[in-house]
Motif scaffolding. Structure first.
Motif, PDB file in Angstrom:
ATOM      1  N   SER A 149       2.733   5.437  -6.404  1.00 34.58           N
ATOM      2  CA  SER A 149       2.660   4.793  -7.724  1.00 34.58           C
ATOM      3  C   SER A 149       3.311   5.631  -8.816  1.00 34.58           C
ATOM      4  N   ALA A 151     -12.040  -4.298  -6.583  1.00 34.27           N
ATOM      5  CA  ALA A 151     -11.588  -2.929  -6.826  1.00 34.27           C
ATOM      6  C   ALA A 151     -11.726  -2.082  -5.567  1.00 34.27           C
ATOM      7  N   GLU A 152     -12.836  -2.221  -4.861  1.00 32.76           N
ATOM      8  CA  GLU A 152     -13.028  -1.479  -3.621  1.00 32.76           C
ATOM      9  C   GLU A 152     -11.995  -1.885  -2.580  1.00 32.76           C
ATOM     10  N   ARG A 191      -7.682  -5.205   2.481  1.00 32.67           N
ATOM     11  CA  ARG A 191      -7.642  -5.705   1.103  1.00 32.67           C
ATOM     12  C   ARG A 191      -7.819  -7.211   1.120  1.00 32.67           C
ATOM     13  N   LYS A 238       0.830  -1.208   0.000  1.00 35.83           N
ATOM     14  CA  LYS A 238       0.000   0.000   0.000  1.00 35.83           C
ATOM     15  C   LYS A 238       0.869   1.265   0.000  1.00 35.83           C
ATOM     16  N   ARG A 267      -0.767   1.736 -10.286  1.00 33.31           N
ATOM     17  CA  ARG A 267      -1.235   2.020 -11.646  1.00 33.31           C
ATOM     18  C   ARG A 267      -1.200   0.792 -12.538  1.00 33.31           C
ATOM     19  N   ASP A 273       1.068   1.571  -4.159  1.00 37.90           N
ATOM     20  CA  ASP A 273      -0.174   2.345  -4.296  1.00 37.90           C
ATOM     21  C   ASP A 273       0.058   3.837  -4.064  1.00 37.90           C
ATOM     22  N   LYS A 274       0.522   4.186  -2.862  1.00 37.61           N
ATOM     23  CA  LYS A 274       0.630   5.600  -2.503  1.00 37.61           C
ATOM     24  C   LYS A 274       1.734   6.321  -3.274  1.00 37.61           C
ATOM     25  N   LEU A 330      -2.708  -1.951 -11.577  1.00 32.30           N
ATOM     26  CA  LEU A 330      -3.855  -2.736 -11.143  1.00 32.30           C
ATOM     27  C   LEU A 330      -4.638  -3.217 -12.368  1.00 32.30           C
ATOM     28  N   ASN A 357      -8.562  -0.452  -3.300  1.00 31.08           N
ATOM     29  CA  ASN A 357      -8.481   0.989  -3.056  1.00 31.08           C
ATOM     30  C   ASN A 357      -8.809   1.373  -1.621  1.00 31.08           C
ATOM     31  N   ASN A 358      -9.033   0.387  -0.768  1.00 35.50           N
ATOM     32  CA  ASN A 358      -9.330   0.673   0.637  1.00 35.50           C
ATOM     33  C   ASN A 358      -8.104   1.299   1.293  1.00 35.50           C
TER      34      ASN A 358
END
Length: 541
Positions: free
Chosen positions: A92, A415-416, A426, A85, A435, A89-90, A437, A419-420
């Protein structure tokens, strides 16, 4: 030897020794990891088989982030949901590229989206794909999923021993319709077989030791083909792969231009090619990459699910109780999903228990970064250790047990969940991160739900007989090797639960037959598909 020549050679040796003095060593500010040797680093420790097990052991020893020094390169391994994450994610913006994968790029001629570095071409392709695979678009494909699912169920009745082939045709035909506008009607279709065989060989090649060595020591690329036979093999794979992918593309492109094609993703791809002027080879690989992604991962997950039902029979008993209560004598539908929490949980658990992208596809960081007090150098490969996260007993107690109850209260879509903001929420990491995903996850989830719900509603799954009064239990640890894995082929005894359910399947498939022409293609396409007709006159005016 003259004194001058001796001095020059001595100087050259000294310079080479000095320049190599740090190769293979782990700098003090890098993430921890196993002990290294000069020049080769941790290469001698890299497993030839079942690498996911060794990577999991290193995670237990060195923590949620560790590093492997591989010759001149470094790979940072992320083995916790929070690390994925925080970085992929953060951050990316700097963690979405790919490391150099030399032989994989030869197979793909640099055109495979999966291996493509982050840049303008990748972003252009991703934008096109997003338009066609986003959650709103995914809803329009439900008629395709219904048709192919019922065809699969009928196949299970007619030849249950070929269940793997029926699953593969199911996922492949759904994808060929979306991408190219035609159905794959037979498990013996030669292009179907070529797709799975070719992608399996590509995956195996990416896992080969030699493939890794030429990435880590680029000087090896100067060797001729006879000294680097895997490169010759990669070129041969490219020829066959290009023939399939570009061949599919050119056929549908011609049909789109002359107005005889059925609506499909390639309509938008032709439009984009007219605007951006990219090559037919790139277009072929864009469409071909979607074909392999839509066909392989979902089918591998379903094969793993059937294996789990044989190994953990109490799961199927619990699932059938829920299905019988909600659906009774009719087939489950997508509208039943909110009322089938255990089946929804079976879908999630299938992706956790048998993650096909078992070590992910490595990302690459494009500039120096720091995390947990350690440096992550520019160009480092960043591997998200899917297996270790999915099998972390702190996250999933008794992780090798197939237990859908873990997700019973989790109503998120994939997807939710991805992106949690809370990484611990997750559900699984099968669809990648940041990006990178997977954009087709909405479609994959629906295909998995329909297949799992209906297979459990209709059939019982038992171990096959060994012919001598015993049974052949599949081995959950016997997986294929390579970048993407799945259970090795196994036998199963699959029988209808009762005559009533068998009759329902036959009746439903007979209804579908009325929608198809003599070649098994749609007579009239379902309404609501997202694609607009390609206006060839406007483009050529």
């Amino acid at each position: 030897m003259s004194l001058a020549l001796y001095a020059v050679l001595t100087a050259l040796v000294a310079v080479a020794a000095y320049s190599l003095r740090g190769v293979g060593r782990r700098p003090a500010n890098y993430p921890p990891g196993p002990p290294t040797l000069p020049i080769i680093g941790n290469l001698h420790l890299m497993p030839k088989e079942k690498p996911h097990l060794q990577f999991q052991k290193w995670a237990e020893e060195y923590g949620p982030m560790y590093s492997l020094i591989l010759g001149t390169k470094v790979t940072v391994v992320l083995s916790s949901d929070q690390a994925v994450k925080d970085l992929l994610d953060k951050r990316s913006g700097i963690y979405s590229s790919r490391p150099d994968m030399y032989l994989g790029q030869i197979v793909s001629n640099g055109c495979r989206m999966l291996l493509m570095p982050y840049g303008d071409t990748w972003r252009m392709i991703r934008k096109i794909v997003h338009i066609n695979l986003n959650v709103k678009a995914a809803r329009t494909y439900v008629p395709y999923q219904e048709l192919e699912n019922k065809a699969m169920l009928f196949g299970f009745l007619e030849s249950p021993d070929l269940f793997i082939d029926h699953i593969r045709r199911y996922t492949n035909s759904l994808t060929t319709q979306m991408i190219f506008g035609f159905r794959t009607t037979s498990i013996d279709d030669p292009k179907l077989k070529q797709l799975y065989s070719g992608f399996e060989k590509f995956s195996e090649l990416m896992g080969e030791t030699t493939a890794k060595l030429v990435d880590l020591f680029p000087i090896l690329r100067s060797l001729p083909d006879f000294a680097l036979p895997l490169r010759k093999y990669a070129k041969e794979l490219h020829e066959k792969e290009s023939e399939l992918y570009v061949g599919h593309w050119l056929n549908v492109k011609k049909a789109i231009k002359n107005g005889t094609a059925k609506p499909c993703f390639c309509v938008d791809l032709v439009r984009a090619q007219d605007e951006e002027n990219f090559s037919d080879e790139l277009a072929g690989y864009v469409s071909g990459s979607l074909l392999e992604a839509g066909s392989d991962t979902t089918s591998a997950t379903l094969i793993g699910f059937i294996q789990a039902m044989i190994l953990f029979p109490t799961v199927s008993a619990t699932a059938r109780s829920e299905l019988d209560l909600i659906c009774g004598a009719r087939l489950p539908t997508l509208s039943d999903l909110p009322n089938l929490p255990y089946i929804r949980s079976c879908v999630k658990e299938s992706m956790r228990w048998m993650p096909t992208a078992i070590l992910g596809v490595p990302h690459a960081v494009i500039r120096d970064d720091e995390y947990m007090g350690f440096k992550i150098p520019k160009g480092a490969g960043v591997l998200w250790n899917v297996w270790a996260i999915h099998n972390d007993p702190a996250r999933h107690p008794d992780p090798r047990r197939f237990d859908p109850q873990r997700y019973y209260e989790d109503g998120q879509t994939a997807a939710e969940a991805a992106n949690n903001a809370d990484a611990s929420k997750r559900d699984h990491f099968l669809f990648g991160a940041g990006r990178r995903l997977c954009q087709g996850m909405h479609i994959a989830e629906r295909s998995l739900f329909l297949a799992i719900a209906r297979l459990l509603w209709a059939f019982e799954f038992h171990p096959a007989s060994d012919g001598e009064g015993g049974v052949l239990m599949p081995d959950m640890d016997d997986l294929t090797e390579g970048m993407l894995v799945q259970p090795r082929p196994f036998k199963a005894r699959i029988v209808p639960r009762d005559e009533g359910r068998e009759s329902v399947i036959r009746e439903e498939w007979a209804k579908m037959g009325g929608l198809l022409d003599g070649e098994g293609q749609w007579r009239v396409l379902p309404e609501g598909l997202i694609w607009k007709e390609y206006d060839s006159a406007a483009k050529t005016a």
